[in-house]
Design an enzyme around this catalytic site. Structure first.
Site, PDB file in Angstrom:
ATOM      1  N   ASP A  36       1.116  -0.075  -2.690  1.00  0.00           N
ATOM      2  CA  ASP A  36       1.489   0.594  -1.435  1.00  0.00           C
ATOM      3  C   ASP A  36       0.898  -0.133  -0.231  1.00  0.00           C
ATOM      4  O   ASP A  36       1.153   0.237   0.916  1.00  0.00           O
ATOM      5  CB  ASP A  36       1.119   2.085  -1.459  1.00  0.00           C
ATOM      6  CG  ASP A  36      -0.363   2.326  -1.701  1.00  0.00           C
ATOM      7  OD1 ASP A  36      -1.123   1.347  -1.821  1.00  0.00           O
ATOM      8  OD2 ASP A  36      -0.761   3.511  -1.790  1.00  0.00           O
ATOM      9  N   GLU A 109      -4.714   6.215  -7.493  1.00  0.00           N
ATOM     10  CA  GLU A 109      -6.074   6.054  -6.973  1.00  0.00           C
ATOM     11  C   GLU A 109      -6.933   7.274  -7.299  1.00  0.00           C
ATOM     12  O   GLU A 109      -6.451   8.407  -7.245  1.00  0.00           O
ATOM     13  CB  GLU A 109      -6.025   5.880  -5.451  1.00  0.00           C
ATOM     14  CG  GLU A 109      -5.392   4.582  -5.030  1.00  0.00           C
ATOM     15  CD  GLU A 109      -5.430   4.360  -3.524  1.00  0.00           C
ATOM     16  OE1 GLU A 109      -6.125   5.123  -2.806  1.00  0.00           O
ATOM     17  OE2 GLU A 109      -4.767   3.426  -3.065  1.00  0.00           O
ATOM     18  N   GLU A 174     -11.899  -1.876  -6.817  1.00  0.00           N
ATOM     19  CA  GLU A 174     -11.722  -2.585  -5.542  1.00  0.00           C
ATOM     20  C   GLU A 174     -13.011  -2.517  -4.728  1.00  0.00           C
ATOM     21  O   GLU A 174     -13.602  -1.433  -4.573  1.00  0.00           O
ATOM     22  CB  GLU A 174     -10.551  -1.964  -4.751  1.00  0.00           C
ATOM     23  CG  GLU A 174     -10.358  -2.641  -3.390  1.00  0.00           C
ATOM     24  CD  GLU A 174      -9.033  -2.328  -2.710  1.00  0.00           C
ATOM     25  OE1 GLU A 174      -8.169  -1.653  -3.295  1.00  0.00           O
ATOM     26  OE2 GLU A 174      -8.868  -2.801  -1.555  1.00  0.00           O
TER      27      GLU A 174
HETATM   28  O1  KIV Z   1      -1.581  -1.650  -2.740  1.00  0.00           O
HETATM   29  C1  KIV Z   1      -2.047  -2.654  -3.311  1.00  0.00           C
HETATM   30  O2  KIV Z   1      -1.575  -3.791  -3.173  1.00  0.00           O
HETATM   31  C2  KIV Z   1      -3.205  -2.425  -4.151  1.00  0.00           C
HETATM   32  C3  KIV Z   1      -4.089  -3.578  -4.476  1.00  0.00           C
HETATM   33  C4  KIV Z   1      -4.769  -4.083  -3.267  1.00  0.00           C
HETATM   34  C5  KIV Z   1      -5.096  -3.198  -5.459  1.00  0.00           C
HETATM   35  O3  KIV Z   1      -3.476  -1.317  -4.503  1.00  0.00           O
END
Ligand code: KIV
Length: 282
Positions: A36, A109, A174
């Site tokens: 996202d 998440e 992350e």
């Molecule tokens: O949205 C995304 O690209 C991600 C990565 C940065 C882990 O969640």
């Protein structure tokens, strides 16, 4: 998992379009995250929150269509804010929509063992995204490194344990200090229930089982801000700017288009055209 067994680092890239999927697949990445983050890097928002299911489905499908070559990395589709928080049912319905659009796995998440169990029971593979969670950035205090204190590191380790035991097939961390990521990897290896699950990292140092970067960061296209971990392997924005400047200049000075970049008529047809013009001029 095979890479982890062989102690070979997995490599992933976050990207969203068919041409980019083809490029990263040719480079033999193991997995693609249709993240996202596209709300920021592609759509110009200042956070990931405006990404919707419709947008994620569109870009998951585009990414899948880009994989026409011999390499087919796994595609993980991000579940956007609001698509899994309300209930297990919402999570399963929306995850199924991403799978139907072309994802192999879905990523959500936060430490949400119940949601992960519900998805796993529905046969859907889940990537659990812990550490810095962009959707939750308001709660965790903005874009900050996570797990910097002993207590935070312990909480993070418990979360990793909980999501794996709930059925997550991959954990993505992350923005976590390298020492903490190493400590978590080592502790998970000691647990027979957790040792096979890959722990991947973005901004977590070298000790995790694999790395992820966002394509627009690694090629130097996203320039609003640069995270410390986002190593640039190219300066595509500079290249693109140069190309557009050269094009604008060539049009202004009438160098482009030239004979090589224009179509021409058959000679006899041209003659007719010119004769017709001559007659009308008389
Ligand atoms: O949205 C995304 O690209 C991600 C990565 C940065 C882990 O969640």
């Amino acid at each position: 998992r095979e890479n982890k067994r062989q102690k070979k680092p997995s490599v992933g890239v976050s990207c969203y379009t068919a041409p980019d999927a083809a490029i990263v697949a040719d480079a033999e990445v193991d997995f693609i995250v249709v993240g996202d983050s596209l709300a920021m890097t592609l759509l110009g928002h200042d956070s990931t929150l405006p990404a919707t299911m419709a947008v994620m489905e569109l870009f998951v499908a585009a990414t899948r269509r880009g994989l026409t070559g011999k390499n087919t990395p796994l595609i993980s589709g991000d579940m956007p804010l609001g698509s899994y928080q309300p209930s297990d049912r919402d999570a399963v319905v929306n995850a199924c929509a991403l799978i139907q659009a072309g994802a192999d796995l879905v990523k959500l998440e936060g430490c949400m063992p119940e949601r992960i169990k519900a998805l796993a029971n529905a046969g859907i593979g889940v990537v659990a995204h812990l550490g810095l969670q962009p959707q939750m950035k308001a709660l965790v205090g903005g874009w900050k490194v996570q797990g910097k204190t002993y207590d935070e590191a312990n909480d993070l380790c418990c979360d990793v344990d909980a999501v794996i035991k709930a059925g997550a097939v991959i954990v993505l961390l992350e923005a976590v200090p390298a020492e903490v990521a190493k400590w978590i990897v080592e502790l998970q290896l000691e647990d027979p229930d957790c040792k096979d699950v890959p722990l991947l990292g973005i901004g977590c140092g070298p000790h995790v089982d694999g790395q992820l970067l966002v394509l627009s960061d690694l090629v130097g296209e996203f320039r609003q801000f640069k995270s410390r971990f986002a190593k640039r392997y190219a300066e595509i924005a500079t290249e693109k700017t140069g190309a557009v400047l050269r094009y604008v200049n060539e049009v202004r000075v009438r160098v482009f288009p030239d004979a090589d970049t224009s179509y021409s008529m058959d000679k006899d047809e041209l003659k007719l055209l010119l004769e017709d013009k001559g007659e009308r001029d008389v």
